[in-house]
Design a protein around this motif. Structure first.
Motif, mmCIF file in Angstrom:
data_model
loop_
_atom_site.group_PDB
_atom_site.id
_atom_site.type_symbol
_atom_site.label_atom_id
_atom_site.label_comp_id
_atom_site.label_asym_id
_atom_site.label_seq_id
_atom_site.Cartn_x
_atom_site.Cartn_y
_atom_site.Cartn_z
ATOM 1 N N LYS A 152 101.588 37.623 47.087
ATOM 2 C CA LYS A 152 102.612 37.351 48.107
ATOM 3 C C LYS A 152 103.666 38.436 48.004
ATOM 4 O O LYS A 152 103.974 38.913 46.897
ATOM 5 C CB LYS A 152 103.211 35.966 47.895
ATOM 6 C CG LYS A 152 102.180 34.864 48.128
ATOM 7 C CD LYS A 152 102.757 33.489 47.895
ATOM 8 C CE LYS A 152 101.752 32.400 48.253
ATOM 9 N NZ LYS A 152 100.435 32.557 47.653
ATOM 10 N N LEU A 153 104.230 38.802 49.144
ATOM 11 C CA LEU A 153 105.152 39.936 49.185
ATOM 12 C C LEU A 153 106.264 39.810 48.157
ATOM 13 O O LEU A 153 106.571 40.748 47.428
ATOM 14 C CB LEU A 153 105.732 40.071 50.602
ATOM 15 C CG LEU A 153 106.726 41.211 50.807
ATOM 16 C CD1 LEU A 153 106.110 42.564 50.498
ATOM 17 C CD2 LEU A 153 107.246 41.189 52.252
ATOM 18 N N VAL A 204 96.888 34.948 57.899
ATOM 19 C CA VAL A 204 96.598 35.097 59.323
ATOM 20 C C VAL A 204 97.289 33.966 60.091
ATOM 21 O O VAL A 204 97.178 32.797 59.709
ATOM 22 C CB VAL A 204 95.070 35.040 59.578
ATOM 23 C CG1 VAL A 204 94.762 35.112 61.074
ATOM 24 C CG2 VAL A 204 94.377 36.165 58.832
ATOM 25 N N TYR A 215 87.330 41.303 53.182
ATOM 26 C CA TYR A 215 88.738 41.519 52.837
ATOM 27 C C TYR A 215 89.393 42.667 53.606
ATOM 28 O O TYR A 215 90.569 42.606 53.917
ATOM 29 C CB TYR A 215 88.876 41.804 51.323
ATOM 30 C CG TYR A 215 88.455 40.637 50.479
ATOM 31 C CD1 TYR A 215 89.344 39.612 50.182
ATOM 32 C CD2 TYR A 215 87.144 40.526 50.019
ATOM 33 C CE1 TYR A 215 88.947 38.512 49.438
ATOM 34 C CE2 TYR A 215 86.729 39.431 49.272
ATOM 35 C CZ TYR A 215 87.631 38.421 48.989
ATOM 36 O OH TYR A 215 87.232 37.341 48.270
ATOM 37 N N GLY A 234 101.293 37.054 54.021
ATOM 38 C CA GLY A 234 100.215 37.921 54.501
ATOM 39 C C GLY A 234 99.136 37.149 55.245
ATOM 40 O O GLY A 234 98.167 37.720 55.744
ATOM 41 N N ALA A 247 90.724 45.445 56.126
ATOM 42 C CA ALA A 247 91.103 45.505 57.541
ATOM 43 C C ALA A 247 90.382 46.631 58.285
ATOM 44 O O ALA A 247 90.312 46.615 59.513
ATOM 45 C CB ALA A 247 92.613 45.681 57.654
ATOM 46 N N ARG A 305 84.729 39.381 63.435
ATOM 47 C CA ARG A 305 85.915 39.753 62.652
ATOM 48 C C ARG A 305 86.967 38.638 62.708
ATOM 49 O O ARG A 305 87.524 38.236 61.690
ATOM 50 C CB ARG A 305 86.506 41.051 63.191
ATOM 51 C CG ARG A 305 87.703 41.551 62.388
ATOM 52 C CD ARG A 305 88.191 42.884 62.949
ATOM 53 N NE ARG A 305 89.107 43.546 62.043
ATOM 54 C CZ ARG A 305 90.412 43.342 61.990
ATOM 55 N NH1 ARG A 305 90.979 42.466 62.814
ATOM 56 N NH2 ARG A 305 91.164 43.984 61.134
ATOM 57 N N TRP A 355 95.265 38.607 46.912
ATOM 58 C CA TRP A 355 96.066 37.522 47.467
ATOM 59 C C TRP A 355 97.529 37.506 47.028
ATOM 60 O O TRP A 355 98.146 36.424 46.984
ATOM 61 C CB TRP A 355 95.417 36.166 47.107
ATOM 62 C CG TRP A 355 94.001 36.057 47.527
ATOM 63 C CD1 TRP A 355 92.906 36.323 46.761
ATOM 64 C CD2 TRP A 355 93.505 35.692 48.824
ATOM 65 N NE1 TRP A 355 91.755 36.139 47.497
ATOM 66 C CE2 TRP A 355 92.098 35.754 48.763
ATOM 67 C CE3 TRP A 355 94.119 35.318 50.022
ATOM 68 C CZ2 TRP A 355 91.287 35.456 49.851
ATOM 69 C CZ3 TRP A 355 93.313 35.014 51.108
ATOM 70 C CH2 TRP A 355 91.910 35.085 51.011
ATOM 71 N N LEU A 362 98.312 45.599 53.643
ATOM 72 C CA LEU A 362 98.104 44.298 54.286
ATOM 73 C C LEU A 362 96.667 44.289 54.786
ATOM 74 O O LEU A 362 96.284 45.142 55.585
ATOM 75 C CB LEU A 362 99.089 44.089 55.436
ATOM 76 C CG LEU A 362 99.038 42.706 56.077
ATOM 77 C CD1 LEU A 362 99.334 41.611 55.060
ATOM 78 C CD2 LEU A 362 100.027 42.596 57.225
ATOM 79 N N GLN A 363 95.883 43.359 54.290
ATOM 80 C CA GLN A 363 94.466 43.335 54.623
ATOM 81 C C GLN A 363 94.156 42.209 55.599
ATOM 82 O O GLN A 363 95.055 41.695 56.247
ATOM 83 C CB GLN A 363 93.646 43.222 53.331
ATOM 84 C CG GLN A 363 93.748 44.455 52.452
ATOM 85 C CD GLN A 363 92.956 45.646 52.974
ATOM 86 O OE1 GLN A 363 92.806 45.848 54.181
ATOM 87 N NE2 GLN A 363 92.445 46.465 52.073
ATOM 88 N N LEU A 364 92.877 41.827 55.637
ATOM 89 C CA LEU A 364 92.452 40.865 56.645
ATOM 90 C C LEU A 364 93.123 39.492 56.474
ATOM 91 O O LEU A 364 93.632 38.930 57.443
ATOM 92 C CB LEU A 364 90.935 40.713 56.534
ATOM 93 C CG LEU A 364 90.152 40.483 57.807
ATOM 94 C CD1 LEU A 364 90.407 41.568 58.821
ATOM 95 C CD2 LEU A 364 88.666 40.418 57.485
ATOM 96 N N HIS A 365 93.126 38.969 55.274
ATOM 97 C CA HIS A 365 93.622 37.610 55.055
ATOM 98 C C HIS A 365 94.956 37.557 54.335
ATOM 99 O O HIS A 365 95.568 36.500 54.248
ATOM 100 C CB HIS A 365 92.636 36.800 54.196
ATOM 101 C CG HIS A 365 91.230 36.881 54.662
ATOM 102 N ND1 HIS A 365 90.800 36.317 55.824
ATOM 103 C CD2 HIS A 365 90.145 37.484 54.123
ATOM 104 C CE1 HIS A 365 89.513 36.559 55.980
ATOM 105 N NE2 HIS A 365 89.107 37.265 54.958
ATOM 106 N N ALA A 366 95.369 38.653 53.734
ATOM 107 C CA ALA A 366 96.562 38.631 52.884
ATOM 108 C C ALA A 366 96.925 40.058 52.488
ATOM 109 O O ALA A 366 96.277 41.004 52.924
ATOM 110 C CB ALA A 366 96.283 37.802 51.628
ATOM 111 N N TYR A 367 97.947 40.175 51.642
ATOM 112 C CA TYR A 367 98.272 41.486 51.065
ATOM 113 C C TYR A 367 97.226 41.832 50.012
ATOM 114 O O TYR A 367 96.522 40.965 49.490
ATOM 115 C CB TYR A 367 99.658 41.456 50.411
ATOM 116 C CG TYR A 367 100.784 41.398 51.415
ATOM 117 C CD1 TYR A 367 101.223 42.548 52.059
ATOM 118 C CD2 TYR A 367 101.401 40.197 51.733
ATOM 119 C CE1 TYR A 367 102.250 42.509 52.988
ATOM 120 C CE2 TYR A 367 102.428 40.137 52.660
ATOM 121 C CZ TYR A 367 102.852 41.294 53.288
ATOM 122 O OH TYR A 367 103.858 41.252 54.205
ATOM 123 N N LEU A 397 105.624 37.024 54.613
ATOM 124 C CA LEU A 397 105.761 36.690 53.193
ATOM 125 C C LEU A 397 104.429 36.430 52.510
ATOM 126 O O LEU A 397 104.197 36.867 51.391
ATOM 127 C CB LEU A 397 106.667 35.464 53.029
ATOM 128 C CG LEU A 397 108.120 35.673 53.465
ATOM 129 C CD1 LEU A 397 108.907 34.372 53.347
ATOM 130 C CD2 LEU A 397 108.783 36.760 52.634
#
Lengths: 102, 554
Positions: free
Chosen positions: B97-98, A20, B417, A18, B419, A80, B95, B47-52, A16
């Motif tokens: 949310k889905l 980590v 940011y 995203g 991926a 990373r 950032w 979907l990236q490193l920390h969030a969508y 929901l």
């Protein structure tokens, strides 16, 4: 010659948010790397990955990655995963900003 | 600018409703991630490193004030208060949310914006000259053609599952501000016997195998644009490799088969396809063109402008650096730098976006553009308004006088940011900009493009930077390779690698050594970095970059 096994953690992103997240030794997920389960055995790592994947409906992109034991729980061995643990360099966003459990 | 008709509006509403249902089904467990991923990517959601990350298309980089305000709304309501403008004239939110994304898409649709085909192996957002319809050197406004291509390519059934993504750029000017030679297809308007048509370039691209595109048709009549593009795409779809994603772009198809073979096959297809076009596209083009009527430019004297230019050195510096020549002598094209020293290249806050929207309404005939160089343009500003515009920009941190200078850096999001990235780009760009601001050398150095990518995919266009920087992972440590002599314009060139890379804390001093070398090598203050490089070659710059190696040779 196969590469010797190095300790691992299991990480993913929350469906929901995203965000980590890390798999814990109680089969839950935490937003804090220091709460992740550090897996020292190769066979155990594969079993724990299967266990984590049972939750594939709530998390995305589950994978094993290297980590090492630190004074306050597991720590990343690669930059990373260090960035994933903290958040971006340019703003105090991501983990730097909020640290609530999933 | 183009205004959506009832069909367009209904299409977007239906598409968004479809995606809303897909998101709900993912959340309730009816769809697995494997099933959902291609659906979200079709709607620009990564979907990236920390969030969508939601990537929103800004077709050919053109916006009105209401659209810019909606981009600000998204930043404020569903993100963290800012957006990131990219080299494809898109904006990315880092950032979301889905659950919120369907609402974001609905808000965009209300002002005729969307995220369709900003991802996936399909025809991506068509980019264009950010000075279109304003530049003095322009032959024809390229944007109606870009809009025609957008409508033709959106959900085109034949081109939704190409071997790889496909990028088209179009320019109506002899000076190429759209990097047409580094695109899968570049379209450059040219004149023959007084009639404007297209020079068609194929097989350009950066990334792992950087190549400058080749001319496949030196003149294509306007009416043949869609059947010809369709023929190029059809040949690529047939011949393009699908066995290896790194060899799947059309540049490799052209390289492996040769431009003459590709041309022959395209012409053969073209003969067939042209017959299937009954002229409806030309009727549509005429309707589209009607939406791109230039604004009625006002008259008025230039006294306030000339007085401010003479009296205020800060305004003069900004005017000399950030203005470009307009086709009307009383107007100017204003580039608003969103590269304040030390800030993230391409980022604008919601407040800044609103301020730019207000200023476009007040001074700029309600038009804004996003440049592939990650800046915002007001294409038509009467010169008498420039002092007031400059003062208002200052209030919002948007008056940095650095367009085309060393701190006007293109930088991809990098590992902060992305991926896919292997190293960071943003802090390197920030440190270079800050360093040269401290040295107060920027204006003395003059025109210089530094472009930075955080991985081999080259979203930061480093291959065509006068100084290109590529961040890589070398044994778990960030390492940065330098290329010199790249050029993104009509004289496009791929830069040459200087030698071994530099560690994170070595890269800014390395750039400083390059600049010091340039200042000592140039034959006058008018000779740019690129001109000096082309005159003296790599060796003196290499000597400056690797002094230890030089000592060993000695």
């Amino acid at each position: 010659m196969p590469r010797p096994f190095t300790p691992k953690i299991i990480t993913a992103n929350d469906l929901l948010e995203g965000d980590v997240i890390y798999f814990t030794d109680t089969n839950g997920w935490s937003r804090e790397l220091k709460e992740a389960e550090l897996i020292e055995d190769e066979a155990e790592a594969q079993l724990r990955l299967l266990e984590a994947e049972k939750d594939a409906q709530h998390v995305v992109g589950i994978y094993l990655t290297d980590a090492k034991a630190g004074a306050d729980g597991p720590e990343p061995t690669h930059f990373r995963e260090d960035f994933r643990r903290t958040g971006p360099s340019n703003y105090r966003h991501g983990k730097q900003e909020a640290a609530a459990n999933v | 600018m183009y205004k959506y008709n009832d069909f367009d509006t209904a299409f977007l509403a239906e598409r968004n409703a479809q995606f809303r249902a897909q998101v709900e089904r993912r959340i309730d467990g009816s769809l697995t991630e494997d099933e959902f991923k291609p659906l979200r990517l079709m709607n620009g959601l990564y979907l990236q490193l920390h969030a969508y990350m939601l990537r929103v298309a800004i077709p050919y980089g053109t916006l009105n004030s209401d659209q810019m305000r909606t981009l600000a709304l998204l930043a404020e309501k569903w993100d963290k208060g800012y957006g990131h403008f990219t080299t494809r004239q898109n904006i990315q939110y880092n950032w979301p949310k889905l659950r919120d994304v369907p609402d974001m898409l609905d808000a965009l649709a209300e002002v005729g914006l969307h995220a369709i085909q900003t991802s996936g192996n399909t025809i991506r957002n068509v980019t264009s000259d950010h000075f279109a319809a304003a530049a003095k050197d322009e032959l024809t406004d390229p944007r109606p053609y870009a809009e025609l291509i957008r409508q033709w390519s959106t959900d085109h059934p034949e081109f939704q599952f190409l071997g790889r993504k496909f990028k088209i750029a179009i320019t109506g000017s002899s000076n190429d501000r759209a990097v047409t030679r580094a695109h899968d297809i570049g379209l450059r308007m040219v004149e023959r016997d007084g009639v404007a048509g297209f020079e068609v370039i194929v097989g350009g691209g950066l990334g792992r195998t950087p190549l400058i595109g080749k001319v496949i048709r030196d003149y294509l009549p306007q009416a043949d644009l869609l059947p010809y593009l369709e023929s190029v795409l059809a040949v690529y779809n047939l011949l393009g490799r699908r066995d290896n994603k790194y060899k799947a772009r059309i540049k490799i198809t052209v390289l492996e088969n040769g431009i003459d073979t590709i041309r022959e096959m395209v012409e053969e297809r073209f003969e067939e396809r042209r017959k299937t076009f009954d002229g409806t596209d030309q009727v549509l083009l005429e309707e589209i063109k009607a939406h791109f009527t230039p604004p009625k430019l006002r008259g008025g004297n230039l006294e306030t402008y000339l007085a401010a230019y003479d009296a205020d050195p800060v305004f003069r510096s900004w005017a000399d650096t950030n203005l470009a020549e307009h086709r009307d002598d009383n107007h100017a094209i204003v580039t608003i730098s969103i590269k304040a020293h030390g800030q993230t290249p391409g980022d604008a806050t919601a407040a800044q976006m609103r301020a730019m929207a207000d200023l476009a309404e007040r001074f700029g005939y309600n038009e804004l553009r996003i440049s592939h160089e990650q800046n915002v343009i007001l294409p038509h500003v009467h010169k008498s308004d420039l002092p007031a515009l400059h003062a208002a920009l200052k209030d919002h941190g948007l008056a940095t006088a650095n367009v085309g200078l060393i701190s006007d850096i293109i930088a991809c999001p990098g590992m902060d940011y992305c991926a896919l990235a292997t190293a960071r780009s943003i802090p390197v760009a920030q440190e270079i900009a800050t360093r040269f601001e401290e040295l107060k050398l920027e204006h003395e150095v003059g025109h210089l493009q530094i472009k930075i990518s955080g991985c081999i995919n080259a979203c930061g266009h480093h291959h065509v930077g006068h100084i290109g920087i590529l961040g890589l992972d070398r044994a778990g440590v960030e390492n940065y390779q330098i290329t010199l002599g790249g050029d993104a314009t009509e004289t496009a060139a791929i830069g040459t690698r200087t030698g071994p890379g530099f560690a994170y804390d070595e890269i800014v001093p390395a750039v400083e050594r390059l600049i010091t070398a340039y200042l000592s090598l140039r034959d006058s203050a008018e000779e740019t970095f690129l001109q000096t490089y082309r005159r003296v070659g790599m060796d003196p710059f290499k000597a400056a970059l690797y002094p230890e190696a030089q000592k060993k040779v000695a």
